[in-house]
Scaffold this motif. Structure first.
Motif, short mmCIF file in Angstrom:
data_model
loop_
_atom_site.label_atom_id
_atom_site.label_comp_id
_atom_site.label_asym_id
_atom_site.label_seq_id
_atom_site.Cartn_x
_atom_site.Cartn_y
_atom_site.Cartn_z
N GLU A 42 6.36 88.84 -0.99
CA GLU A 42 7.77 89.13 -1.23
C GLU A 42 8.64 88.69 -0.06
O GLU A 42 9.76 88.19 -0.26
CB GLU A 42 7.96 90.62 -1.51
CG GLU A 42 7.55 91.03 -2.91
CD GLU A 42 8.26 92.28 -3.36
OE1 GLU A 42 8.63 93.09 -2.48
OE2 GLU A 42 8.44 92.45 -4.57
N GLY A 46 11.51 86.05 -0.44
CA GLY A 46 12.87 86.47 -0.14
C GLY A 46 13.57 85.48 0.77
O GLY A 46 14.75 85.14 0.57
N THR A 49 14.29 82.25 -1.41
CA THR A 49 15.32 82.34 -2.45
C THR A 49 16.66 82.84 -1.92
O THR A 49 17.69 82.66 -2.56
CB THR A 49 14.86 83.30 -3.57
OG1 THR A 49 14.64 84.61 -3.01
CG2 THR A 49 13.58 82.81 -4.21
N SER A 51 17.44 86.05 -1.55
CA SER A 51 17.79 87.31 -2.21
C SER A 51 17.68 88.48 -1.23
O SER A 51 16.63 88.76 -0.69
CB SER A 51 16.86 87.57 -3.39
OG SER A 51 17.00 88.90 -3.85
N LEU A 54 15.38 91.15 -2.72
CA LEU A 54 13.96 90.79 -2.62
C LEU A 54 13.48 90.91 -1.18
O LEU A 54 12.37 91.39 -0.91
CB LEU A 54 13.77 89.36 -3.13
CG LEU A 54 12.32 88.94 -3.42
CD1 LEU A 54 11.65 89.92 -4.37
CD2 LEU A 54 12.30 87.54 -4.00
N VAL A 127 21.99 83.00 -3.96
CA VAL A 127 20.69 83.55 -4.34
C VAL A 127 20.08 82.69 -5.44
O VAL A 127 20.75 82.32 -6.41
CB VAL A 127 20.83 85.01 -4.85
CG1 VAL A 127 19.47 85.54 -5.31
CG2 VAL A 127 21.41 85.90 -3.77
N ALA A 132 13.68 84.51 -7.60
CA ALA A 132 13.68 85.85 -7.03
C ALA A 132 13.28 86.89 -8.08
O ALA A 132 12.56 87.85 -7.79
CB ALA A 132 15.05 86.18 -6.46
N LEU A 227 19.38 90.94 -9.99
CA LEU A 227 19.13 89.51 -10.12
C LEU A 227 19.43 89.01 -11.53
O LEU A 227 19.99 87.93 -11.72
CB LEU A 227 17.68 89.20 -9.74
CG LEU A 227 17.36 89.37 -8.25
CD1 LEU A 227 15.85 89.33 -8.02
CD2 LEU A 227 18.07 88.31 -7.41
N ASP A 239 23.77 92.78 -6.24
CA ASP A 239 22.53 92.76 -5.47
C ASP A 239 22.59 93.73 -4.28
O ASP A 239 21.75 94.63 -4.16
CB ASP A 239 22.25 91.33 -5.01
CG ASP A 239 20.88 91.17 -4.37
OD1 ASP A 239 19.88 91.46 -5.04
OD2 ASP A 239 20.83 90.78 -3.20
#
Length: 340
Positions: A42, A46, A49, A51, A54, A127, A132, A227, A239
């Motif tokens: 993760e 993260g 991406t 995010s 994430l 993002v 994600a 997301l 988010d």
């Protein structure tokens, strides 16, 4: 020449670990491994991406992996030192100490999660919603498997489930009363295993691990919602908002666990159990309790010190017999003071 009595029949071990201690330990070790593997995936995803949800899930999972590791170590330590005489009442509360540490880590997770999310509200970034989301769903799957593993040994109840109808504990009779003396007499009975019908206590070490897994699952769910909404509706702001919401919920879980474990570590009186002890001891109306202490020494075990004022002829054995149906008590000291 008087011969001192043999005390071997009256001694007893002070091992008050949960009946499910070893099983809970095994479950926790499996979850530590699952969490560590998913944590790496993760965090990497993260960063790739962009995010926040994430990344938050990954870094918080790293914290949870550490907390789960503490839980696993606590199980091992408690088992290895269960017979260590340095621990007056055994190692049954090691799990509560680990649970308190888990609660503190949860509080830190909640604060960092909310803070970082607020910063992201003011500094939004692009993002990659599709990638994600896939990783967040995978993380949720791992969390659900972990919750299932830990949930199998997690006791959600707080009640004692008292019952006076079952068979009393078997004790070896030994009378320390001397009818013609007015000094206190202490009686330390030997206690066997818990009765089969006894309600199982709550393992706060497992509860701490379970809450960390639930916190991970919650973060994953919120990340997925944010997301999906961000990809479909362009709500990039959702988010970090979900990060704030998740932080508040986790903070509430942290406070609950910290409160409950602190009460055990500080030997807070179990008022419900103390009331039951008072009821069975004073019920016949021939004695009064002068001093009473009831506290928890393990997930399935409580200790009690009961000081009574009784007429001559009423022995500590008789008081102990009255306490036998209270199945939560695994270590009892009875003190008899004889009224004039």
């Amino acid at each position: 020449m008087n011969t001192l009595p043999d005390t071997q029949a009256y001694t007893h071990p002070h091992q008050f670990l949960s009946a499910s201690h070893d099983e809970n330990s095994r479950r926790t070790r499996i979850v530590v491994l699952l969490t560590a593997v998913m944590m790496v995936g993760e965090i990497a995803a993260g960063f790739y991406t962009g995010s926040m949800a994430l990344l938050a899930d990954g870094f918080h999972m790293a914290t949870h992996a550490g907390a789960l590791g503490i839980a696993a170590l606590a199980y091992g330590y408690a088992r290895r030192h269960a017979g260590d005489a340095r621990f007056s009442f055994g190692t049954g509360k090691v799990g509560d100490l680990a649970g308190f540490a888990s609660a503190a880590l949860l509080a830190i997770v909640a604060a960092v999660m909310a803070f970082e999310s607020v910063l992201r509200l003011y500094n939004p970034v692009e993002v990659a919603f599709g990638d994600a989301t896939l990783v967040a769903v995978l993380g949720l799957g791992v969390n659900l498997v972990s919750a299932f593993l830990l949930g199998g040994g997690h006791s959600h109840g707080h009640g004692h489930g008292h019952s006076h109808g079952h068979k009393a504990h078997a004790h070896t009779p030994h009378d320390h009363d001397h009818p013609h003396h007015d000094h206190p007499h202490h009686d330390h009975p030997h206690h066997g295993e818990a009765q089969p019908g006894a309600a199982r206590g709550q393992d706060n070490n497992l509860r701490g691990a379970y809450l960390h897994v639930l916190a991970d699952a919650l973060t994953s769910v919120l990340a997925i919602v944010a997301l999906l909404a961000g990809g479909a509706l362009g709500w990039v702001w959702l988010d970090p908002v979900m990060g704030v919401v998740g932080g508040l919920v986790i903070a509430r879980w942290s406070w609950s666990l910290m409160r409950d474990t602190a009460s055990v570590l500080l030997d807070q009186t179990d008022t419900q159990l103390a009331g039951e002890v008072t009821e069975v001891v004073e019920g016949p109306g021939d004695v009064r309790i002068a001093d009473l202490h009831v506290w928890r020494i393990g997930p399935d075990s409580h200790a009690a010190i009961v000081s009574v004022v009784a007429p001559f002829g009423l022995t500590c054995d008789a008081i102990r017999a009255r306490l036998a149906p209270v199945h939560e008590l695994k270590h009892v000291t009875v003190e008899c003071r004889h009224a004039a």
